[in-house]
Scaffold this motif. Sequence first.
Motif, mmCIF file in Angstrom:
data_model
loop_
_atom_site.group_PDB
_atom_site.id
_atom_site.type_symbol
_atom_site.label_atom_id
_atom_site.label_comp_id
_atom_site.label_asym_id
_atom_site.label_seq_id
_atom_site.Cartn_x
_atom_site.Cartn_y
_atom_site.Cartn_z
ATOM 1 N N ILE A 55 3.615 -0.947 7.408
ATOM 2 C CA ILE A 55 3.472 -0.033 6.278
ATOM 3 C C ILE A 55 4.660 -0.179 5.328
ATOM 4 C CG2 ILE A 55 3.368 2.390 5.577
ATOM 5 C CD1 ILE A 55 1.914 2.935 8.235
ATOM 6 N N VAL A 56 4.344 -0.433 4.069
ATOM 7 C CA VAL A 56 5.375 -0.534 3.040
ATOM 8 C C VAL A 56 5.683 0.866 2.518
ATOM 9 C CG1 VAL A 56 5.924 -1.453 0.750
ATOM 10 C CG2 VAL A 56 4.646 -2.848 2.402
ATOM 11 N N LYS A 57 4.612 1.603 2.167
ATOM 12 C CA LYS A 57 4.778 2.985 1.733
ATOM 13 C C LYS A 57 3.428 3.687 1.752
ATOM 14 C CE LYS A 57 4.266 2.935 -3.269
ATOM 15 N NZ LYS A 57 4.820 3.389 -4.514
ATOM 16 N N ILE A 86 -0.070 1.520 1.613
ATOM 17 C CA ILE A 86 0.225 0.155 1.193
ATOM 18 C C ILE A 86 0.922 -0.524 2.374
ATOM 19 C CG2 ILE A 86 1.511 -1.278 -0.446
ATOM 20 C CD1 ILE A 86 1.201 1.216 -2.382
ATOM 21 N N TYR A 87 0.396 -1.687 2.763
ATOM 22 C CA TYR A 87 0.917 -2.370 3.948
ATOM 23 C C TYR A 87 0.988 -3.873 3.705
ATOM 24 C CZ TYR A 87 -3.895 -3.825 4.917
ATOM 25 O OH TYR A 87 -5.147 -4.388 4.825
ATOM 26 N N LYS A 111 2.935 15.221 3.809
ATOM 27 C CA LYS A 111 3.891 14.983 4.903
ATOM 28 C C LYS A 111 4.002 13.502 5.221
ATOM 29 C CE LYS A 111 3.456 19.490 7.095
ATOM 30 N NZ LYS A 111 2.916 20.243 8.224
ATOM 31 N N LEU A 112 2.871 12.797 5.237
ATOM 32 C CA LEU A 112 2.892 11.353 5.500
ATOM 33 C C LEU A 112 3.642 10.610 4.403
ATOM 34 C CD1 LEU A 112 -0.642 10.384 6.859
ATOM 35 C CD2 LEU A 112 1.513 10.388 8.088
ATOM 36 N N ASN A 117 7.980 6.683 3.075
ATOM 37 C CA ASN A 117 8.187 6.368 1.660
ATOM 38 C C ASN A 117 8.812 4.996 1.483
ATOM 39 O OD1 ASN A 117 10.730 6.926 2.535
ATOM 40 N ND2 ASN A 117 11.193 8.468 0.994
ATOM 41 N N GLY A 118 8.721 4.168 2.488
ATOM 42 C CA GLY A 118 9.211 2.791 2.388
ATOM 43 C C GLY A 118 10.045 2.401 3.579
#
Length: 125
Positions: A55-57, A86-87, A111-112, A117-118
């Motif tokens: 996971i990127v963000k 976004i992954y 919350k996620l 957030n990166g």
Amino acid sequence: MIFKKKNKNIIRVVHYDGLKGFNQDYPCTIEEKEDVFEIKKIKPEMTVTLPKNKIVKIDYLRDNEFMQKYHNTLGTNDKKHYLVIIYNSDENSEKQIVFWGTSFEAIKFSKLKYKYNGNVDNYTL
């Protein structure tokens, strides 16, 4: 057992885009496990596993914000909230999975977003 304890790590969502074998606007669940997100389509059941380290963000947007950012148009549903994951794919390119939910799920989406957030590795300037 009459009452089953609810799993607080499960979010009920509707798939919008990004998963093969999942129809648009079809209900599914996201379960956050120790090192993966498990995404399950309901009837016929299908499970997709997304390792957290890919996971990127994660982004959370209201309908208008999502439609403007991703479709260059105005949204029409104030009660719809979008979750964009976004992954990094196996081909090392950024891809996204999009879900939507109501304001009830929006709290969990928020919350996620702040939790993921990166993923930033250590680096030197």
